[in-house]
Design a protein around this motif. Structure first.
Motif, PDB file in Angstrom:
ATOM      1  N   LEU A 138      24.134  24.254   5.447  1.00 41.67           N
ATOM      2  CA  LEU A 138      23.509  25.125   4.285  1.00 41.67           C
ATOM      3  C   LEU A 138      23.068  26.403   4.658  1.00 41.67           C
ATOM      4  CD1 LEU A 138      21.990  22.121   2.160  1.00 41.67           C
ATOM      5  CD2 LEU A 138      23.881  23.611   1.607  1.00 41.67           C
ATOM      6  N   SER A 139      22.738  26.697   6.161  1.00 39.43           N
ATOM      7  CA  SER A 139      22.098  27.793   6.477  1.00 39.43           C
ATOM      8  C   SER A 139      22.639  29.152   5.982  1.00 39.43           C
ATOM      9  CB  SER A 139      21.841  27.721   7.954  1.00 39.43           C
ATOM     10  OG  SER A 139      20.915  26.707   8.331  1.00 39.43           O
ATOM     11  N   PRO A 140      24.153  28.923   6.296  1.00 42.06           N
ATOM     12  CA  PRO A 140      24.785  30.305   5.848  1.00 42.06           C
ATOM     13  C   PRO A 140      24.435  30.728   4.184  1.00 42.06           C
ATOM     14  CG  PRO A 140      26.211  28.812   7.192  1.00 42.06           C
ATOM     15  CD  PRO A 140      25.014  27.997   6.775  1.00 42.06           C
ATOM     16  N   SER A 193      21.927  31.765  -9.272  1.00 35.35           N
ATOM     17  CA  SER A 193      22.160  31.569  -7.699  1.00 35.35           C
ATOM     18  C   SER A 193      22.757  29.939  -7.345  1.00 35.35           C
ATOM     19  CB  SER A 193      20.678  31.109  -7.105  1.00 35.35           C
ATOM     20  OG  SER A 193      20.159  32.635  -7.430  1.00 35.35           O
ATOM     21  N   VAL A 194      22.515  28.912  -8.228  1.00 27.18           N
ATOM     22  CA  VAL A 194      23.108  27.628  -8.001  1.00 27.18           C
ATOM     23  C   VAL A 194      24.363  27.601  -8.945  1.00 27.18           C
ATOM     24  CG1 VAL A 194      22.829  25.221  -8.614  1.00 27.18           C
ATOM     25  CG2 VAL A 194      20.756  26.739  -7.763  1.00 27.18           C
ATOM     26  N   THR A 270      36.699  31.638  -8.749  1.00 25.09           N
ATOM     27  CA  THR A 270      35.308  31.087  -7.833  1.00 25.09           C
ATOM     28  C   THR A 270      34.390  31.981  -7.950  1.00 25.09           C
ATOM     29  OG1 THR A 270      35.131  30.454  -5.673  1.00 25.09           O
ATOM     30  CG2 THR A 270      36.521  32.333  -5.999  1.00 25.09           C
ATOM     31  N   ASN A 271      33.369  31.847  -7.529  1.00 27.37           N
ATOM     32  CA  ASN A 271      31.975  32.735  -7.308  1.00 27.37           C
ATOM     33  C   ASN A 271      31.625  32.556  -5.830  1.00 27.37           C
ATOM     34  OD1 ASN A 271      29.557  34.156  -7.605  1.00 27.37           O
ATOM     35  ND2 ASN A 271      29.395  33.313  -9.432  1.00 27.37           N
ATOM     36  N   HIS A 278      29.537  27.241  -2.462  1.00 31.35           N
ATOM     37  CA  HIS A 278      29.295  26.947  -1.132  1.00 31.35           C
ATOM     38  C   HIS A 278      29.415  25.322  -0.758  1.00 31.35           C
ATOM     39  CE1 HIS A 278      27.563  27.928   2.793  1.00 31.35           C
ATOM     40  NE2 HIS A 278      26.978  26.949   2.770  1.00 31.35           N
ATOM     41  N   LEU A 279      28.961  24.638  -1.906  1.00 32.15           N
ATOM     42  CA  LEU A 279      28.872  23.126  -1.593  1.00 32.15           C
ATOM     43  C   LEU A 279      30.238  22.484  -1.580  1.00 32.15           C
ATOM     44  CD1 LEU A 279      25.483  22.148  -3.743  1.00 32.15           C
ATOM     45  CD2 LEU A 279      25.958  21.974  -1.112  1.00 32.15           C
TER      46      LEU A 279
END
Length: 504
Positions: A138-140, A193-194, A270-271, A278-279
């Protein structure tokens, strides 16, 4: 009707009840001598809640404050119901627990049972080894490049925040609830953001995320009691299968998440900016136990979404509320901040400051960091000792003992911060965001489990503060001393907090 035959049964029931209570009382009395037998100063407990008898009458934040005032020493024993726990209250001991000897304190104390997947599998609660794997993956999500892109949206939301203040609190002269106002602002930012959803509750639009966050930030008696059990009596939380997030919020998060995923699949879009994307990538590469199934991977994704929403909205809205309150009572400091923002706008020739510009505002950083020192949203950092540990020559911490770092004791220590009850932004004006000042500044935690969303949270506060202070003077409208919400485990002003906005 003859009930004489029932008398022996009733007598036995009474006898058994008294016997059980007597056993419980004896168990507690024996347990309550735990710290005394070890020669450690402790807060005197009472049956049956130990030192938790204050719950729902005052906040845990206030409990931590009273503990450091009553016991200005390195460590003090307490009892969370029947469970002995140790509060450490110095920067040196905080460093040992959080970093130097982290291998002994890898997990948090709070309840994280697998009957509550969103509550137990998020980055805040999940235990090793899944925690370390998730942390690395998750850091990136929080690189400077990503934050620069998100800052553009935060600035748009901040403009809408200004418009709402002008319309509702100046033109209509309505009283402002700062906590609610900033929860709306952060909710709009987090929605994008999510989930990549661009919608604004600040402008009166129907926001699918506000349906969740408006519930999260309202601390009712029962929600507060449930969270208290989860955080401080995990055995009770496990017995009653309590939920970190309500069933309604959990189902709503799942619905939004999979709706977004399915819509992108159907459209082939996609976004790269949001957490959902990311997940989904993380799910493909995630290393899980060999006996796990697809459901675990899905729940891990959903759990990160849920905790990111709660963490982003709750802590930032609280910090902004207290920061505006302090600025209202410090007109000289408010003018210094205004001039810094105004000079930056003139120097750059911009109408709104962007990521790099905001990062250069040192006095603004000082205002936010001093607010986080004086009002850390989380007043403690909890860990559980996973193997017998020698704290010093006098103290051995047994396996299974909860250890709490009393953040307030460190933040209000005269040796660390002279005149700690005063709000003095200059303390931090020349200190970078990454500096914990030798473990004396811990609002985001420290060590491997420090808050991963720290930079995101700081930036969404910077964007809002820059525009608000430049457009409005802040004038006090409530008493200087703000009472804390007794139902909230995380710090929150009892009535939301308020100021008067005056156009510049």
């Amino acid at each position: 009707m003859d009930v004489s035959n029932n008398n022996p049964i009733m007598q036995w029931l009474v006898f058994i009840t008294i016997f059980v209570f007597a056993l419980l009382y004896l168990f507690y009395k024996k347990n309550f001598s735990y710290w005394k037998n070890r020669g450690i100063t402790y807060e005197e407990p009472s049956f049956p809640l130990g030192n938790l008898g204050f719950i729902m009458r005052k906040s845990f934040w206030d409990f931590c404050a009273e503990l450091k005032n009553k016991y200005p020493i390195d460590y003090v024993g307490v009892f969370l119901a029947w469970k002995p726990a140790l509060f450490v209250q110095t920067a040196e001991l905080a460093r040992k627990v959080l970093v130097k000897d982290h291998e002994y304190f890898q997990d948090r104390y709070l309840y994280s049972g697998y009957s509550d997947p969103l509550g137990s599998l998020n980055l805040f609660t999940v235990k090793n080894p899944i925690w370390s794997n998730m942390r690395n993956e998750l850091s990136p999500m929080f690189t400077s490049l990503r934050l620069k892109k998100i800052t553009e949206l935060m600035n748009v939301n901040s403009e809408q925040l200004i418009q709402k203040v002008q319309k509702d609190y100046i033109e209509k002269n309505e009283s402002v609830n700062l906590k609610e106002l900033f929860s709306m602002y952060t909710s709009d930012t987090v929605a994008y953001s999510v989930f990549g959803i661009r919608v604004s509750v600040l402008t009166g639009q129907l926001s699918p995320l506000w349906a969740i966050t408006s519930h999260m930030v309202k601390w009712t008696f029962w929600r507060g009691l449930e969270f208290t059990m989860i955080f401080f009596t995990p055995a009770v939380a496990a017995l009653f299968r309590l939920k970190f997030f309500s069933s309604g919020a959990s189902e709503y998060i799942k619905k939004i998440f999979w709706n977004v995923v399915n819509e992108r699949k159907s459209k082939g879009t996609t976004n790269d900016k949001d957490l959902v994307n990311h997940l989904l990538k993380l799910k493909e590469n995630l290393k899980l136990p060999s006996d796990s199934n697809t459901e675990l991977a899905d729940n891990l994704m959903l759990a990160q979404v849920a905790v990111f929403i709660l963490g982003s909205v709750e802590t930032s809205s609280t910090t902004l509320s207290y920061c505006l309150h302090e600025l209202a009572y410090h007109p000289e400091e408010q003018e210094i901040l205004y001039k810094e923002i105004d000079d930056a706008l003139k120097r750059t020739g911009k109408n709104i400051l962007e990521y790099d510009d905001l990062m250069e505002l040192k006095y603004m950083s000082g205002c936010l960091r001093e607010t986080l020192r004086k009002y850390p949203p989380v007043s403690y950092l909890d860990r559980i000792c996973n193997k017998r540990y020698k704290l010093n020559d006098d103290v051995i911490i047994e396996k299974g003992t909860p250890v709490f770092v009393n953040v307030l004791a460190i933040h209000y220590d005269e040796k660390n911060f002279p005149e700690p009850n005063k709000w003095l932004p200059e303390r931090f004006a020349a200190i970078s965001d990454s500096d914990n000042v030798q473990f004396t500044f811990l609002p985001f935690g420290e060590g491997p489990r420090f808050c991963i969303g720290k930079r995101y949270g700081m930036m969404q506060m910077r964007t809002a503060l820059a525009q608000l202070v430049h457009k409005f003077k802040l004038v006090p409208s409530v008493p200087r001393e703000v009472e804390t919400d007794p139902y909230s485990v995380i710090l929150a002003p009892a009535d939301g907090g308020s100021v008067k906005f005056v156009p510049r």
